[in-house]
Motif scaffolding. Sequence first.
Motif, PDB file in Angstrom:
ATOM      1  N   ASN A 153      39.458   6.957   7.579  1.00 51.93           N
ATOM      2  CA  ASN A 153      39.829   6.455   6.246  1.00 51.93           C
ATOM      3  C   ASN A 153      39.133   7.193   5.114  1.00 51.93           C
ATOM      4  O   ASN A 153      38.908   6.625   4.048  1.00 51.93           O
ATOM      5  N   VAL A 154      38.796   8.468   5.359  1.00 53.47           N
ATOM      6  CA  VAL A 154      38.252   9.287   4.272  1.00 53.47           C
ATOM      7  C   VAL A 154      39.125  10.525   4.137  1.00 53.47           C
ATOM      8  O   VAL A 154      39.704  10.996   5.112  1.00 53.47           O
ATOM      9  N   PRO A 155      39.256  11.072   2.933  1.00 53.14           N
ATOM     10  CA  PRO A 155      40.098  12.255   2.757  1.00 53.14           C
ATOM     11  C   PRO A 155      39.397  13.513   3.261  1.00 53.14           C
ATOM     12  O   PRO A 155      38.171  13.603   3.270  1.00 53.14           O
ATOM     13  N   ARG A 156      40.180  14.476   3.714  1.00 53.21           N
ATOM     14  CA  ARG A 156      39.619  15.753   4.150  1.00 53.21           C
ATOM     15  C   ARG A 156      39.008  16.492   2.959  1.00 53.21           C
ATOM     16  O   ARG A 156      37.976  17.143   3.076  1.00 53.21           O
ATOM     17  N   ASN A 157      39.653  16.349   1.807  1.00 52.32           N
ATOM     18  CA  ASN A 157      39.176  17.041   0.615  1.00 52.32           C
ATOM     19  C   ASN A 157      39.270  16.070  -0.567  1.00 52.32           C
ATOM     20  O   ASN A 157      40.359  15.616  -0.909  1.00 52.32           O
ATOM     21  N   ALA A 158      38.140  15.740  -1.174  1.00 52.42           N
ATOM     22  CA  ALA A 158      38.125  14.802  -2.298  1.00 52.42           C
ATOM     23  C   ALA A 158      38.519  15.548  -3.562  1.00 52.42           C
ATOM     24  O   ALA A 158      37.732  16.302  -4.120  1.00 52.42           O
ATOM     25  N   ARG A 186      33.185  18.756  -5.455  1.00 54.09           N
ATOM     26  CA  ARG A 186      32.823  19.793  -4.486  1.00 54.09           C
ATOM     27  C   ARG A 186      31.736  19.305  -3.527  1.00 54.09           C
ATOM     28  O   ARG A 186      31.846  19.448  -2.308  1.00 54.09           O
ATOM     29  N   ASP A 187      30.667  18.689  -4.076  1.00 59.20           N
ATOM     30  CA  ASP A 187      29.561  18.229  -3.229  1.00 59.20           C
ATOM     31  C   ASP A 187      30.006  17.109  -2.298  1.00 59.20           C
ATOM     32  O   ASP A 187      29.594  17.061  -1.132  1.00 59.20           O
ATOM     33  N   LEU A 188      30.861  16.199  -2.789  1.00 59.49           N
ATOM     34  CA  LEU A 188      31.337  15.107  -1.942  1.00 59.49           C
ATOM     35  C   LEU A 188      32.235  15.643  -0.831  1.00 59.49           C
ATOM     36  O   LEU A 188      32.115  15.232   0.336  1.00 59.49           O
ATOM     37  N   SER A 189      33.133  16.573  -1.161  1.00 60.25           N
ATOM     38  CA  SER A 189      34.013  17.151  -0.126  1.00 60.25           C
ATOM     39  C   SER A 189      33.187  17.830   0.963  1.00 60.25           C
ATOM     40  O   SER A 189      33.467  17.693   2.162  1.00 60.25           O
ATOM     41  N   GLN A 190      32.138  18.545   0.550  1.00 60.30           N
ATOM     42  CA  GLN A 190      31.270  19.212   1.523  1.00 60.30           C
ATOM     43  C   GLN A 190      30.557  18.181   2.400  1.00 60.30           C
ATOM     44  O   GLN A 190      30.456  18.348   3.617  1.00 60.30           O
ATOM     45  N   VAL A 194      30.852  17.647   6.533  1.00 61.77           N
ATOM     46  CA  VAL A 194      29.701  17.604   7.447  1.00 61.77           C
ATOM     47  C   VAL A 194      29.729  16.311   8.251  1.00 61.77           C
ATOM     48  O   VAL A 194      29.490  16.295   9.464  1.00 61.77           O
ATOM     49  N   ALA A 195      30.031  15.191   7.598  1.00 58.37           N
ATOM     50  CA  ALA A 195      29.998  13.890   8.258  1.00 58.37           C
ATOM     51  C   ALA A 195      31.112  13.745   9.274  1.00 58.37           C
ATOM     52  O   ALA A 195      30.923  13.144  10.344  1.00 58.37           O
ATOM     53  N   CYS A 196      32.287  14.289   8.967  1.00 58.57           N
ATOM     54  CA  CYS A 196      33.448  14.061   9.821  1.00 58.57           C
ATOM     55  C   CYS A 196      34.071  15.371  10.283  1.00 58.57           C
ATOM     56  O   CYS A 196      35.282  15.423  10.547  1.00 58.57           O
TER      57      CYS A 196
END
Length: 201
Positions: A153-158, A186-190, A194-196
């Motif tokens: 339930n998280v986007p691949r790219n925010a 950018r920082d959130l997408s990165q 890493v998390a998923c």
Amino acid sequence: MSGVGPVEPGEGTRAREAAPLPRTARRALPARTLRRHRRPLIGVFATAAVLAGGGYLWATRPVPVPPAAPPFPSQVTRLAYLEPQAGAPESDVRRFTFGVEIQVDSGPPVTVTRISQPYAGVSVISAPRAPFRTKAGSPRKIMITLRVTDCGNVPRNAGLPFLDVTLRNTRAIQDHSFILGPRYARDLSQALQVACGNDFR
């Protein structure tokens, strides 16, 4: 003499006219009346003057201007992205901690009662924890930790991520979405990669 008419004066007689009052008598009558009623008349005129003056002052009094209502909290509150926190433990790759600065430009203090974000698979914790207050002219730093709880339930790219913040002041309670800009995206997408990372493949 016969007939029914009015009696007429005889020869050499004349109807007597009432003698007019002397001039002094004509003036003296109102003067006596005025002297007798002078005090009550002065009282009546004074009362009428006071009432007329008071009525005029009341009718022309300045109407007090009500104080201006304080601004809505979302109109005076700014939230700025600072930077990710360095040195997070390698074992906790599902956490992303970053700082934001909240600033109130004017008006009464603003209380942050809730902070959230739009992704169902991510939880939010803030330090200090909500609710907390910020006064005008006293910026405050807040550390926010996002934790990935469900990679499905998280986007691949925010693309345009934002924070939902509930703000309250003496005028209103408002829910407001703050877009923190491209560096945050950018920082959130990165961090989400890493998390998923394995789950996105």
